[in-house]
Every structure is written in structure tokens, then in C-alpha cells.
Design an enzyme around this catalytic site. Structure first.
Site, PDB file in Angstrom:
ATOM      1  N   LYS A 109      -7.437  55.431  48.116  1.00 39.35           N
ATOM      2  CA  LYS A 109      -7.920  56.808  48.051  1.00 39.35           C
ATOM      3  C   LYS A 109      -8.627  57.215  49.331  1.00 39.35           C
ATOM      4  CE  LYS A 109      -7.774  57.715  43.211  1.00 39.35           C
ATOM      5  NZ  LYS A 109      -8.440  58.143  41.995  1.00 39.35           N
ATOM      6  N   LYS A 195       3.966  52.943  41.652  1.00 41.37           N
ATOM      7  CA  LYS A 195       3.604  53.223  40.252  1.00 41.37           C
ATOM      8  C   LYS A 195       3.685  54.726  39.986  1.00 41.37           C
ATOM      9  CE  LYS A 195      -1.377  53.872  40.470  1.00 41.37           C
ATOM     10  NZ  LYS A 195      -2.681  53.676  39.906  1.00 41.37           N
ATOM     11  N   LYS A 198      -0.312  60.595  39.275  1.00 46.68           N
ATOM     12  CA  LYS A 198      -0.513  62.029  39.432  1.00 46.68           C
ATOM     13  C   LYS A 198      -0.594  62.392  40.904  1.00 46.68           C
ATOM     14  CE  LYS A 198      -3.916  61.408  36.008  1.00 46.68           C
ATOM     15  NZ  LYS A 198      -5.145  61.674  35.291  1.00 46.68           N
TER      16      LYS A 198
HETATM   17  P1  AMP Z   1      -5.619  57.513  35.876  1.00 39.28           P
HETATM   18  O1  AMP Z   1      -4.491  58.450  35.728  1.00 39.28           O
HETATM   19  O2  AMP Z   1      -5.581  56.780  37.162  1.00 39.28           O
HETATM   20  O3  AMP Z   1      -6.953  58.125  35.526  1.00 39.28           O
HETATM   21  O4  AMP Z   1      -5.371  56.364  34.785  1.00 39.28           O
HETATM   22  C1  AMP Z   1      -5.664  56.461  33.407  1.00 39.28           C
HETATM   23  C2  AMP Z   1      -5.184  55.208  32.703  1.00 39.28           C
HETATM   24  O5  AMP Z   1      -3.761  55.087  32.810  1.00 39.28           O
HETATM   25  C3  AMP Z   1      -5.739  53.893  33.284  1.00 39.28           C
HETATM   26  O6  AMP Z   1      -5.979  52.987  32.236  1.00 39.28           O
HETATM   27  C4  AMP Z   1      -4.636  53.383  34.171  1.00 39.28           C
HETATM   28  O7  AMP Z   1      -4.649  51.992  34.307  1.00 39.28           O
HETATM   29  C5  AMP Z   1      -3.397  53.825  33.391  1.00 39.28           C
HETATM   30  N1  AMP Z   1      -2.260  54.068  34.292  1.00 39.28           N
HETATM   31  C6  AMP Z   1      -2.207  54.982  35.299  1.00 39.28           C
HETATM   32  N2  AMP Z   1      -1.001  54.937  35.920  1.00 39.28           N
HETATM   33  C7  AMP Z   1      -0.283  53.981  35.268  1.00 39.28           C
HETATM   34  C8  AMP Z   1       1.043  53.472  35.438  1.00 39.28           C
HETATM   35  N3  AMP Z   1       1.857  53.952  36.355  1.00 39.28           N
HETATM   36  N4  AMP Z   1       1.455  52.486  34.606  1.00 39.28           N
HETATM   37  C9  AMP Z   1       0.635  51.994  33.649  1.00 39.28           C
HETATM   38  N5  AMP Z   1      -0.618  52.428  33.438  1.00 39.28           N
HETATM   39  C10 AMP Z   1      -1.087  53.413  34.237  1.00 39.28           C
END
Ligand code: AMP
Ligand code: TRP
Length: 333
Positions: A109, A195, A198
């Protein structure tokens, strides 16, 4: 009863990576454990943001999580429990600088920020994982359901808990364990070596509330050949499509298509069709639920304010005990 905590940042729509990697587990675990789930708006301030949008996104994420099946009583908004930031300050003194500097999410980031208009990187971004440790430890959580990308942050939380316990001479904080789903890493269909996320842009994620045509288009154009596959190995793109099918609990088609693959007869178009149908079915259901929830926003807001207040009681007790343990002045002294 064992306790579960997890959280998600209000920085946009929930995509299938979030859902299959984490949120689907949140819903399932509600039947077995005492669960607390946060919308972490303080965390969302660590990257450049717009105040009006942040508030909108926070409520939008609440509606979305409810549509996915999270219980109202389990949900709280982080800034309505300001004890998280107080514990974060205390934890700053138990977190090793070298370890926090090494967090890959911070590296990724800060690189992203560096390339922004003024290259600004906030101290908040650096301190992000310490606030995350406070989110988890304040509820003495035994388990934390998250995707694989959060492993390092969980390790740091355990280290902070351990150092605190050593300092105060008792096993005060529980050392939390990570809980994965069967599919802890979902990749982007447009670039299956990355991965699903967003921040990577529109084509690198599929919202769980996406319209049917968009889902079908994104899956139809999913990359299947990444050009890096060794002979006899499944390519990352095809593997990701299989993972999406498995995560959708579409076992019958998964098994049939996997048999085709093993026999060298798999048609990518069949695999894509099965994945698209599964996602469309789930998204249709989520969209229906969401429109019901949106009919009564005011009521939902009041209920979430009340659940945050109830959850806050636990956090206040922890912070009061922590202040006693680490030599700060509490009202009784
Ligand atoms: P975030 O969108 O980064 O706030 O992530 C929210 C939750 O989704 C966290 O528990 C992340 O580990 C999970 N997460 C985000 N992106 C992925 C992905 N591509 N695959 C699996 N889990 C994800
Ligand atoms: N850092 C997590 C993410 O990027 C979000 C988060 C903040 C979190 N606090 C947490 C996850 C506490 C689990 C527990 O997804």
C-alpha cells in the site's frame, strides 16, 4: 463458548474474494461460536479517502453484510467502539518496530501511495496492523476468519499478545488463531496470478451484487492461459475457475468437470458456463436480500448503533483491565 472476531474495511463493494475467502465463513460460524464482526472505518482512513464517501461506504457495507447473512447483533462499527484506538496506543508500546516495518500489506500500500499525486504515506498506514491487533485482542477472540493475505497480521497480533502477557506476568490475552475457508485465496479472473482485490481495479474483482450480464462477461473473458504453466500442470486461470466452482458448493459439476480435465477432455467454455451460472445464482439471491434490507435503512442504522453499544461493553471491560495491568491510572486509583 469460544469467541470469533473478524472485520472488513468500508472501502467499496464486497467481491467474491472477500466472500469466499472470509465472509461466507463469518455466516457459517455464527451457529457455533459467539461472533463479533466489525466494519473498520478507522482502518479505512489510512489511505487517501473522502469523508462523505467513508460514511456512505460504512453504512453500505453494513447493508451488504446483512444481505450476505451476517446477524445484526454480531455487527459493530469500529469508530462507535473508540476503545480500539486506546488499546492500539497501548499496543504500540508492545509492537516491535522491525516486525511492523516488514508487513507486506504496508509495503504494497505504501508503494501504491508513493505513486499517487503527492506521494503521501500516513503514519496510520504504518500502524494499521497494530490497530488490527487491538480489534482482535480487545474481544479475547479465539478465532479470526480471514483470507490467506492476513496471515502476517495475525502473527503480529499473537506476538503483541505474547509480549504483553510476558510484561504483565499473566496469560491475560488469548493468542488468536487464524481460520481459513477451503478457498482462502481467490484470484482475479483477468489476471489469475494476482489476488482478486478492490484496489487493483474494476476488471480484477467481481462484486457479490454484480448484475448477471457483467458476471457472465467477466467469466467469459477470464484468462485461462497465463503463459507460465509447466507441462502437465493446471494453469492458474483454470485452477482459479475450479476454485470458484468449489467455493460455490457446486460439487457435482466440479467433480464432472475435473474428471473431464483429468481425461484431457475439458472444454473451457463448459467450465466458464458452470462458474458463471453458479455466481449468477448466488448474486441474484444476495441482490434480493439487499433490496429487502434497503427498504428500512433508518431502522437498520438504529439497530447497528445499538449492537455497537452492546459490543462496546466488552471492549470497555478489557481496556479497563489492561490499564490496571500496565500501570495506567484508572478511576479507582
Ligand atoms: P479487504 O477487502 O482487504 O478488506 O478484505 C476483507 C477480507 O476478505 C479479509 O479477511 C481478506 O483476507 C479477505 N480477502 C480479500 N481478498 C481476498 C481474496 N482475493 N481471496 C480470499 N480472501 C480475500
Ligand atoms: N486488515 C484486514 C483486511 O485488510 C481488515 C481488518 C481490520 C481485520 N481489523 C481486523 C480482519 C481484525 C480481521 C480482524 O482485510
Amino acid at each position: 463458548m469460544k469467541r470469533v472476531l473478524s472485520a472488513i474495511q468500508p472501502t467499496g463493494d464486497i467481491h467474491y474474494g472477500n466472500y469466499f475467502g472470509a465472509v461466507k465463513n463469518w455466516v457459517k460460524l455464527q451457529n457455533t461460536y459467539e461472533c463479533v464482526y466489525g466494519v473498520v472505518d478507522y482502518h479505512a482512513m489510512t489511505m487517501p479517502y473522502n469523508p462523505k464517501k467513508l460514511r456512505e461506504n460504512t453504512w453500505a457495507l453494513i447493508y451488504n453484510l446483512l444481505a450476505l447473512g451476517v446477524n445484526k447483533e454480531s455487527l459493530f462499527i469500529q469508530s462507535l467502539v473508540p476503545e480500539h484506538t486506546e488499546l492500539c496506543w497501548i499496543f504500540n508500546n508492545f509492537a516491535a518496530m522491525g516486525r511492523v516495518e516488514n508487513m507486506t500489506q504496508f509495503k504494497d500500500k505504501s508503494l501504491q501511495s508513493k505513486s499517487g499525486a503527492d506521494g503521501f504515506i500516513s503514519v496510520g498506514l504504518f500502524d494499521y496492523p497494530v490497530l488490527q491487533a487491538a480489534d482482535i485482542l480487545i474481544y479475547k477472540a479465539d478465532y479470526v476468519p480471514v483470507g490467506a493475505d492476513q496471515k502476517q497480521h495475525l502473527e503480529l497480533s499473537r506476538e503483541i499478545a505474547q509480549r504483553f502477557n510476558n510484561q504483565v506476568g499473566e496469560e491475560y490475552f488469548v493468542l488468536p488463531e487464524i481460520l481459513y475457508t477451503e478457498t482462502p485465496k481467490i484470484c482475479s479472473t483477468a489476471d489469475p496470478l494476482k489476488k482478486m482485490s478492490k484496489s487493483a481495479g474494476e476488471k480484477h474483482n467481481i462484486s457479490v451484487f454484480e448484475k448477471e450480464e457483467v458476471i457472465r462477461k467477466k467469466i467469459r473473458s477470464a484468462v485461462t492461459d497465463t503463459g507460465e504453466t509447466k507441462a502437465g500442470e493446471m494453469s492458474a486461470g483454470v485452477e482459479n475457475l475450479f476454485i470458484l466452482l468449489k467455493a460455490s458448493d457446486n460439487n457435482v459439476e466440479y467433480d464432472a468437470l475435473m474428471t473431464d480435465y483429468t481425461n484431457g477432455k475439458l472444454k473451457y467454455s463448459d467450465l466458464k458456463q458452470a462458474v458463471a451460472d453458479s455466481l449468477v445464482e448466488q448474486s441474484n439471491h444476495f441482490n434480493m436480500k439487499k433490496s429487502e434490507i434497503l427498504e428500512d435503512r433508518k431502522q437498520v442504522k438504529n439497530e447497528i448503533k445499538a449492537s455497537s453499544e452492546a459490543i462496546r461493553k466488552f471492549a470497555q471491560t478489557t481496556v479497563s483491565e489492561v490499564k490496571d495491568l500496565c500501570g495506567l491510572i484508572n478511576v479507582k486509583y
